[in-house]
Design a protein around this motif. Structure first.
Motif, PDB file in Angstrom:
ATOM      1  N   VAL A   7       0.846  -1.200   0.000  1.00 30.67           N
ATOM      2  CA  VAL A   7       0.000   0.000   0.000  1.00 30.67           C
ATOM      3  C   VAL A   7       0.877   1.245   0.000  1.00 30.67           C
ATOM      4  CG1 VAL A   7      -1.734   1.295   1.282  1.00 30.67           C
ATOM      5  CG2 VAL A   7      -1.899  -1.197   1.156  1.00 30.67           C
ATOM      6  N   SER A   8       1.948   1.212   0.772  1.00 29.52           N
ATOM      7  CA  SER A   8       2.871   2.351   0.832  1.00 29.52           C
ATOM      8  C   SER A   8       3.519   2.611  -0.523  1.00 29.52           C
ATOM      9  CB  SER A   8       3.938   2.079   1.894  1.00 29.52           C
ATOM     10  OG  SER A   8       4.892   3.124   1.911  1.00 29.52           O
ATOM     11  N   GLN A   9       3.922   1.542  -1.216  1.00 34.07           N
ATOM     12  CA  GLN A   9       4.517   1.699  -2.560  1.00 34.07           C
ATOM     13  C   GLN A   9       3.515   2.332  -3.525  1.00 34.07           C
ATOM     14  OE1 GLN A   9       6.914  -1.603  -4.274  1.00 34.07           O
ATOM     15  NE2 GLN A   9       6.442  -2.671  -2.348  1.00 34.07           N
ATOM     16  N   ALA A  10       2.264   1.863  -3.471  1.00 33.55           N
ATOM     17  CA  ALA A  10       1.225   2.375  -4.379  1.00 33.55           C
ATOM     18  C   ALA A  10       1.013   3.865  -4.175  1.00 33.55           C
ATOM     19  CB  ALA A  10      -0.072   1.616  -4.168  1.00 33.55           C
ATOM     20  N   CYS A  11       1.125   4.325  -2.935  1.00 31.95           N
ATOM     21  CA  CYS A  11       0.920   5.745  -2.646  1.00 31.95           C
ATOM     22  C   CYS A  11       2.113   6.596  -3.064  1.00 31.95           C
ATOM     23  CB  CYS A  11       0.656   5.932  -1.145  1.00 31.95           C
ATOM     24  SG  CYS A  11      -0.902   5.163  -0.588  1.00 31.95           S
ATOM     25  N   ARG A  12       3.303   5.985  -3.099  1.00 27.95           N
ATOM     26  CA  ARG A  12       4.516   6.764  -3.381  1.00 27.95           C
ATOM     27  C   ARG A  12       4.939   6.720  -4.853  1.00 27.95           C
ATOM     28  NH1 ARG A  12       8.456   4.350  -1.540  1.00 27.95           N
ATOM     29  NH2 ARG A  12       7.560   2.552  -0.485  1.00 27.95           N
ATOM     30  N   TYR A  19       0.371  -4.159  -8.898  1.00 24.68           N
ATOM     31  CA  TYR A  19       1.384  -4.790  -8.053  1.00 24.68           C
ATOM     32  C   TYR A  19       1.089  -6.281  -7.969  1.00 24.68           C
ATOM     33  CZ  TYR A  19       3.177  -0.262  -6.722  1.00 24.68           C
ATOM     34  OH  TYR A  19       3.755   0.977  -6.766  1.00 24.68           O
ATOM     35  N   LEU A  20       2.151  -7.076  -7.965  1.00 24.50           N
ATOM     36  CA  LEU A  20       2.028  -8.529  -8.064  1.00 24.50           C
ATOM     37  C   LEU A  20       2.694  -9.190  -6.863  1.00 24.50           C
ATOM     38  CD1 LEU A  20       2.800 -10.576 -11.260  1.00 24.50           C
ATOM     39  CD2 LEU A  20       4.021 -11.113  -9.165  1.00 24.50           C
ATOM     40  N   ILE A  35      -0.539 -16.256  -7.823  1.00 28.78           N
ATOM     41  CA  ILE A  35      -0.202 -14.843  -8.017  1.00 28.78           C
ATOM     42  C   ILE A  35      -1.417 -13.998  -7.673  1.00 28.78           C
ATOM     43  CG2 ILE A  35       0.439 -13.089  -9.719  1.00 28.78           C
ATOM     44  CD1 ILE A  35       1.820 -15.453 -11.241  1.00 28.78           C
ATOM     45  N   SER A  36      -1.217 -13.006  -6.808  1.00 31.02           N
ATOM     46  CA  SER A  36      -2.273 -12.032  -6.499  1.00 31.02           C
ATOM     47  C   SER A  36      -1.913 -10.715  -7.158  1.00 31.02           C
ATOM     48  CB  SER A  36      -2.398 -11.849  -4.982  1.00 31.02           C
ATOM     49  OG  SER A  36      -2.750 -13.071  -4.374  1.00 31.02           O
ATOM     50  N   LEU A  37      -2.888 -10.132  -7.869  1.00 32.75           N
ATOM     51  CA  LEU A  37      -2.651  -8.898  -8.625  1.00 32.75           C
ATOM     52  C   LEU A  37      -3.510  -7.784  -8.035  1.00 32.75           C
ATOM     53  CD1 LEU A  37      -0.795  -8.506 -11.105  1.00 32.75           C
ATOM     54  CD2 LEU A  37      -2.829  -8.552 -12.527  1.00 32.75           C
ATOM     55  N   TYR A  38      -2.863  -6.647  -7.654  1.00 32.61           N
ATOM     56  CA  TYR A  38      -3.556  -5.538  -7.004  1.00 32.61           C
ATOM     57  C   TYR A  38      -3.558  -4.307  -7.913  1.00 32.61           C
ATOM     58  CZ  TYR A  38      -2.221  -8.537  -3.094  1.00 32.61           C
ATOM     59  OH  TYR A  38      -2.018  -9.611  -2.276  1.00 32.61           O
ATOM     60  N   ASP A  39      -4.665  -3.581  -7.895  1.00 33.06           N
ATOM     61  CA  ASP A  39      -4.782  -2.339  -8.656  1.00 33.06           C
ATOM     62  C   ASP A  39      -4.248  -1.175  -7.807  1.00 33.06           C
ATOM     63  OD1 ASP A  39      -5.457  -0.202 -10.200  1.00 33.06           O
ATOM     64  OD2 ASP A  39      -7.603  -0.634 -10.313  1.00 33.06           O
ATOM     65  N   LYS A  40      -3.364  -0.367  -8.381  1.00 29.76           N
ATOM     66  CA  LYS A  40      -2.736   0.737  -7.662  1.00 29.76           C
ATOM     67  C   LYS A  40      -3.784   1.709  -7.103  1.00 29.76           C
ATOM     68  CE  LYS A  40      -1.290   4.201  -9.970  1.00 29.76           C
ATOM     69  NZ  LYS A  40      -0.557   5.077 -10.911  1.00 29.76           N
ATOM     70  N   ASN A  41      -4.778   2.063  -7.927  1.00 34.93           N
ATOM     71  CA  ASN A  41      -5.779   3.048  -7.483  1.00 34.93           C
ATOM     72  C   ASN A  41      -6.592   2.535  -6.299  1.00 34.93           C
ATOM     73  OD1 ASN A  41      -5.053   4.888  -9.534  1.00 34.93           O
ATOM     74  ND2 ASN A  41      -6.334   3.785 -11.008  1.00 34.93           N
ATOM     75  N   LYS A  42      -6.894   1.236  -6.280  1.00 34.40           N
ATOM     76  CA  LYS A  42      -7.641   0.675  -5.154  1.00 34.40           C
ATOM     77  C   LYS A  42      -6.783   0.628  -3.899  1.00 34.40           C
ATOM     78  CE  LYS A  42     -11.193  -1.909  -7.556  1.00 34.40           C
ATOM     79  NZ  LYS A  42     -12.004  -3.132  -7.569  1.00 34.40           N
ATOM     80  N   LEU A  43      -5.486   0.338  -4.085  1.00 38.25           N
ATOM     81  CA  LEU A  43      -4.581   0.333  -2.928  1.00 38.25           C
ATOM     82  C   LEU A  43      -4.500   1.713  -2.299  1.00 38.25           C
ATOM     83  CD1 LEU A  43      -1.669  -1.907  -4.287  1.00 38.25           C
ATOM     84  CD2 LEU A  43      -3.329  -2.521  -2.524  1.00 38.25           C
ATOM     85  N   ARG A  44      -4.493   2.741  -3.124  1.00 35.60           N
ATOM     86  CA  ARG A  44      -4.451   4.111  -2.598  1.00 35.60           C
ATOM     87  C   ARG A  44      -5.714   4.457  -1.800  1.00 35.60           C
ATOM     88  NH1 ARG A  44      -1.739   7.868  -7.380  1.00 35.60           N
ATOM     89  NH2 ARG A  44       0.401   7.067  -7.119  1.00 35.60           N
TER      90      ARG A  44
END
Length: 643
Positions: A7-12, A19-20, A35-44
């Motif tokens: 989450v910190s990486q997605a914000c920075r 992110y994988l 493999i879990s795939l995350y959307d940057k905007n949702k993490l933010r």
């Protein structure tokens, strides 16, 4: 769930879209990559749930999609799920070094150390997809190859038939030009040397030896001729028959005595009872491999010569046994047939058999083309007379002329008109008046074709060509009939000065129509009086230099339309019926001079137009907006409250 560091990486970090996270698990004695795939905007937004979860081995993969309300299983590659394209590159990064190490270790069999871990994942999925596709293609091809084995060899005389019949349009006499009366020539059809005289390059003639129609070519000028043809061959199969389609090329070069003939089989259609299986020779699935492909229908053979020697034997016992395609294909040497549409139309229009046997070849030619859509035939007719809807005598005339569909429709129209003569040279008549057939038929209601043509020819000038005179005369006669003139009188029917006569009757009719219109408007105006008086109390309004004026009567609305060159004059009946309201915008300094016109329906302005349908100026627009807010909106709210 995504970790806090992810989450910190997605914000920075801005450059990454997804992110994988990767790890492996031993399930049923098999190592599975998860493999879990995350959307940057949702993490933010502090949403830590994965967008996708991919399960993968070296031979297979499948994805769990959490984008919907309920999880959905998908077989698409990660690139496609993230909508990555060549013009829109999606950046995917590993959450941590451990995930990168897991991917590197799992895909070590790829032997591509230079690739990033994510690229190795993409490459691994692509390789699995290619293997999937290869197996799928093998299954498809094995079925096609099995079908291909049903096709037998062509007969030995097939190429001779191609040259003699299918390429009947490719017959020439090459001659050596000289000033002598008789020149040396060679016929490519009968393969004989001949003497010719009085011939010209590219002129049609007849071979003095075989008597066939040929095209004369000067040997020095025609150094390269390439002719194209199409051929169809029917062949028996276990379950029915197959139709094979060939494209033919015949090349005449400097050695015109030995032309080169090439045939390419491009299409096969298997007919098995009600089934119709199509195959074409083309690039298989864009793989670069040329082979037979199933389910295609791209090659068109609208005009193919048909090999008929075995046709009756092949079609015996099939639904097409009595379709008469052999007789149709043999109507002349090398005659073209659209075989797929012939067989298709025979299924819905079995009367094609009767037409062929009656020699109505032109009708059948059109019926068996994909563009044909006319429905002038009675499909329930028990015989050809009932199908065409004619008597025996009329049928004989149709048969003698071998009519096209257009000619047949014209003939039926002429039969339906009283005292309409049928021209002897019917085809020439239809060709001459094809575009204006309704025009000539209307004129023929008053007199004979000969008199129509003679009168129109007499009235024709440089400014008024033949067909323009016909249209002018037609309009004159329509006006004359409306005025009650006796069109059987030759003085009325054939005016010496057509233009003056036309203008005179048109003027009289216009005055009558004007009078009728005014009488009609008087009645409408009586109905509209009380409505307009009511509108005057409600809708009249002044603001600044402009005013909204309610029309005095319907005649003023009509005059408004004529003055401002727009179509409000057509709205008088709707105003009288209370369907719409027409109001005038006037300058206060010129209250009687038309300026703008507005239409109001349901207390809303539908349109506001000035001279020639011009748009509103800034001044008029501001005035109309104020009028809508201060007058129409309160009326609308009041109407809603009452209802």
């Amino acid at each position: 769930m995504a970790s806090k560091s992810t989450v910190s990486q997605a914000c920075r970090i801005e450059n990454t879209d997804f992110y994988l996270h990767a790890h492996t698990a031993l399930i049923s004695h098999q190592r599975i990559l998860i493999i879990s795939l995350y959307d940057k905007n949702k993490l933010r937004n502090k949403e830590k749930d994965p967008l996708f979860r991919i399960f993968m081995t070296k031979e297979e993969y499948i994805t769990q999609d959490f984008c919907e309300e309920k999880p959905v299983w998908r077989t698409g590659r990660m690139e496609h799920l993230t909508e990555s394209t060549w013009y829109k590159k999606i950046e995917i990064s590993c959450c941590d070094d451990r995930s990168a190490a897991v991917l590197n270790r799992f895909f070590s069999y790829l032997n591509m150390e230079k690739l990033s871990p994510v690229d190795k994942l993409i490459k691994g999925q692509k390789r699995i997809m290619e293997k999937r596709l290869e197996k799928k293609h093998q299954r498809e091809n094995s079925k096609i190859d099995q079908k291909k084995r049903e096709v037998k060899k062509l007969p030995k005389n097939f190429m001779d038939w191609i040259d003699e019949t299918a390429m009947a349009h490719s017959r020439y006499i090459y001659y050596q030009y000289s000033r002598k009366k008789y020149m040396d020539g060679y016929c490519t059809h009968c393969h004989s040397d001949v003497k010719v005289s009085g011939v010209k390059h590219r002129k049609i003639g007849v071979c003095p030896n075989c008597g066939k129609k040929v095209l004369f070519l000067a040997a020095g000028k025609a150094t390269r001729i390439l002719d194209h043809g199409e051929a169809v061959y029917f062949q028996k199969t276990k379950k029915g028959f197959v139709v094979r389609f060939f494209s033919i090329y015949k090349h005449y070069g400097k050695h015109y005595r030995t032309p080169e003939i090439r045939t390419l089989e491009l299409k096969r259609i298997f007919y098995e009872d009600t089934k119709c299986l199509k195959y074409e020779w083309r690039n298989f699935k864009q793989t670069g491999e040329m082979r037979w492909c199933a389910g295609w229908d791209c090659y068109t053979f609208y005009d193919a010569a048909c090999y008929t020697a075995n046709l009756e034997k092949v079609l015996t016992g099939t639904p097409y046994q009595y379709c008469a395609i052999k007789q149709f294909a043999d109507r002349y040497e090398g005659a073209g047939v659209n075989v797929p549409y012939y067989l298709k139309r025979y299924g819905s229009k079995p009367f094609i058999e009767y037409m062929v046997k009656a020699g109505l070849y032109h009708m059948v030619e059109e019926l068996t083309q994909p563009w044909y859509f006319f429905g002038e035939y009675n499909q329930d007719g028990k015989n050809l007379l009932e199908v065409l809807g004619v008597t025996r005598e009329q049928f004989r005339f149709i048969q003698q002329n071998d009519m096209y569909s257009f000619e047949f429709r014209t003939y039926k129209k002429m039969l339906s008109q009283k005292n309409c003569e049928i021209p002897e040279d019917f085809r020439s008549f239809c060709q001459q008046y094809e575009r204006d057939i309704s025009l000539i038929l209307e004129l023929m209601q008053y007199t004979t074709l000969h008199k129509v043509e003679r009168y129109c020819s007499q009235q024709t000038t440089e400014k008024q060509p033949y067909f323009a005179v016909m249209r002018l005369w037609r309009d004159y006669l329509r006006f004359a009939v409306r005025l009650g003139y006796n069109t059987k009188n030759s003085f009325v029917l054939f005016p010496k000065r057509l233009i003056q006569a036309h203008d005179h009757v048109a003027d009289v009719v216009q005055k009558i129509e004007e009078k009728e219109l005014r009488e009609k408007m008087k009645l409408e105006n009586e109905r509209a009086k009380s409505l307009l008086e009511k509108y005057r109390k409600i809708y009249s309004w002044t603001d600044g230099g402009l005013s909204v004026v309610v029309p005095e009567d319907l005649f003023s609305i009509r005059e408004e339309g004529h003055t401002l060159h727009h179509c409000v004059a057509n709205y008088t009946q709707d105003v009288a019926d209370g369907k719409t309201i027409i109001l005038f915008i006037r300058r206060n300094s010129e209250l009687t001079k038309p300026f703008y016109t507005i239409e109001v329906t349901d207390e809303s302005i539908r349109q506001c137009q000035g001279f020639g349908h011009c748009g509103s100026t800034e001044e008029v627009k501001n005035f109309v907006d104020a009028y809508e807010q201060k007058v129409l909106k309160p009326l609308k709210l009041l109407a809603q409250a009452v209802s």
